[in-house]
Design an enzyme around this catalytic site. Structure first.
Site, PDB file in Angstrom:
ATOM      1  N   LYS A 202      15.963   1.068  -5.726  1.00 13.06           N
ATOM      2  CA  LYS A 202      15.151   2.221  -5.335  1.00 13.06           C
ATOM      3  C   LYS A 202      16.079   3.399  -5.071  1.00 13.06           C
ATOM      4  CE  LYS A 202      11.931   3.914  -1.862  1.00 13.06           C
ATOM      5  NZ  LYS A 202      11.042   3.579  -0.732  1.00 13.06           N
ATOM      6  N   ARG A 212       4.906  11.155   0.407  1.00 15.83           N
ATOM      7  CA  ARG A 212       5.198  11.405   1.825  1.00 15.83           C
ATOM      8  C   ARG A 212       4.090  12.257   2.451  1.00 15.83           C
ATOM      9  NH1 ARG A 212      11.769  12.147   1.120  1.00 15.83           N
ATOM     10  NH2 ARG A 212      12.091  10.040   0.302  1.00 15.83           N
ATOM     11  N   LYS A 256      12.617   1.886  -9.175  1.00  9.79           N
ATOM     12  CA  LYS A 256      11.784   2.985  -8.662  1.00  9.79           C
ATOM     13  C   LYS A 256      12.649   4.217  -8.439  1.00  9.79           C
ATOM     14  CE  LYS A 256       9.124   4.159  -4.639  1.00  9.79           C
ATOM     15  NZ  LYS A 256       8.874   3.858  -3.259  1.00  9.79           N
ATOM     16  N   SER A 282       4.610   8.818  -7.060  1.00  9.98           N
ATOM     17  CA  SER A 282       3.659   9.909  -6.820  1.00  9.98           C
ATOM     18  C   SER A 282       4.011  11.183  -7.588  1.00  9.98           C
ATOM     19  CB  SER A 282       3.586  10.191  -5.321  1.00  9.98           C
ATOM     20  OG  SER A 282       4.870  10.471  -4.799  1.00  9.98           O
TER      21      SER A 282
END
Ligand code: PBG
Length: 334
Positions: A202, A212, A256, A282
């Site tokens: 990540k 967030r 990710k 996102s």
């Protein structure tokens, strides 16, 4: 090359592209509804579908609504749903004890989904950021994100999720030693079949911004996450992290973000041959959706092309906010 190439005109690559039928027959990689994990945001309340400004089309859902979403996922054939809680700011502390409260929002949602739709796999997020007054994934002492105390907290959090019925734990915190500690605790507690999908590689990424906002961590976060998330310039380190997490008991591994890191997906799959997932995060979602909403790209085609790219890069599955939209286009899989 595996095949010997004939010279032109014996070889004409356009022959196998000349019709949809030939293109279908010669397609090397394919996306299925069975490849999808659907991340959803949950919040308190009843009958709540609350829009998130930076993620058009992705709402925060109250538990009754997330149960309906899980039912929809099951009907569409999506195998798993992944829960991310928006925590009431009043419950955020520096010690993060809400994270392992058996009755916190995430654990109540797990129980509600497993009661209503037992066939869908419920994945969780194991990290302290939704519960942390500092917005970090780990405990902060004197400005330092402390590793070993955080791992103890994460183990408590993971056990509370497993006790609530979670099928897949998703440690997204990037602390060292957390997979081994969680696996030992799960075995000791009799949760021998609870799987761990480790966020192994990540990266410290700007593409998490809308997430967030969605979980309400943007305001709380002080500084960045570079002391625990990976440097985007590194590739070999991802392989060492995957090897480490597998050796500690991870069942599945994740890269990710997704699209900017397809090279890492391919290296991981080729090196280890283990169940490999990517998280189309996102910011990736909002870029495609935002451009589509402006009429700058064909949103449906860009969505399907982006998801197919993960399969081509070697992924076994994708966490994507597009899951229900893609599933509706893909149709049921055998
Ligand atoms: C935090 C977490 C993040 C995401 C999943 N879990 C954000 C972060 O590390 O700051 C990002 C997912 C997304 O952007 O869609 N534990």
């Amino acid at each position: 090359m595996r095949s010997t190439l004939a010279a032109f005109p014996a070889a004409r690559f356009r022959r196998t592209r000349a019709s949809a039928a030939l293109r279908d027959l010669t397609q090397e990689n394919r996306l299925s509804v069975k490849d999808l994990i659907w991340p959803v945001f949950i919040r308190d309340g009843k009958d709540m579908v609350e829009p998130i400004a930076s993620m058009p089309g992705v709402p925060r859902l109250s538990i009754d609504r997330v149960v309906m979403a899980a039912e929809e996922a099951a009907t569409l054939g999506i195998p798993a749903i992944c829960l991310f809680p928006y925590t009431d700011p009043a419950l955020k502390t520096e010690t993060c004890e809400e994270a392992w409260n058996p009755d916190n929002l995430a654990n109540r949602a797990i129980r509600a989904i497993k009661a209503a739709v037992p066939q869908i796999a419920v994945m969780t997020d194991v990290a302290l950021d939704p519960y942390n007054a500092n917005g970090h994934d780990g405990l902060v002492r004197d400005g330092i994100i402390v590793n070993d105390e955080t791992v103890e907290a994460l183990v408590k959090m993971a056990l509370a999720q497993a006790d609530s019925g979670a099928d897949i734990l998703g440690p997204s915190d990037m602390m060292d030693g957390r997979i081994g500690a969680m696996r030992a605790a799960l075995e000791a507690a009799g949760h021998k079949d609870v799987t761990i999908l480790s966020y192994s590689a990540k990266y410290a990424s700007a593409f998490y911004g809308p997430f967030r906002d969605a979980v309400g961590a943007s305001g709380a976060l002080k500084g960045d996450k570079k002391t625990y998330q990976m440097n985007p310039g590194n590739s070999d380190e991802a392989l060492r992290l995957i090897a480490r997490d597998l050796s500690e008991g991870a069942d599945m591994v994740m890269v990710k973000p997704g699209m900017p890191y397809l090279d890492i997906c391919r290296r991981v799959k080729d090196t280890f041959g283990v169940p490999t997932y990517a998280y189309q995060v996102s910011g990736e979602y909002s870029m495609i959706r935002g451009a589509a909403d402006h009429g700058w790209i064909d949103g449906e085609k860009a969505m399907m092309e982006s998801l197919l790219a993960f399969k081509r890069a070697g992924c076994d599955g994708i966490l994507t906010y597009f899951a229900p939209a893609a599933a509706r286009l893909l149709g049921p899989a055998y």
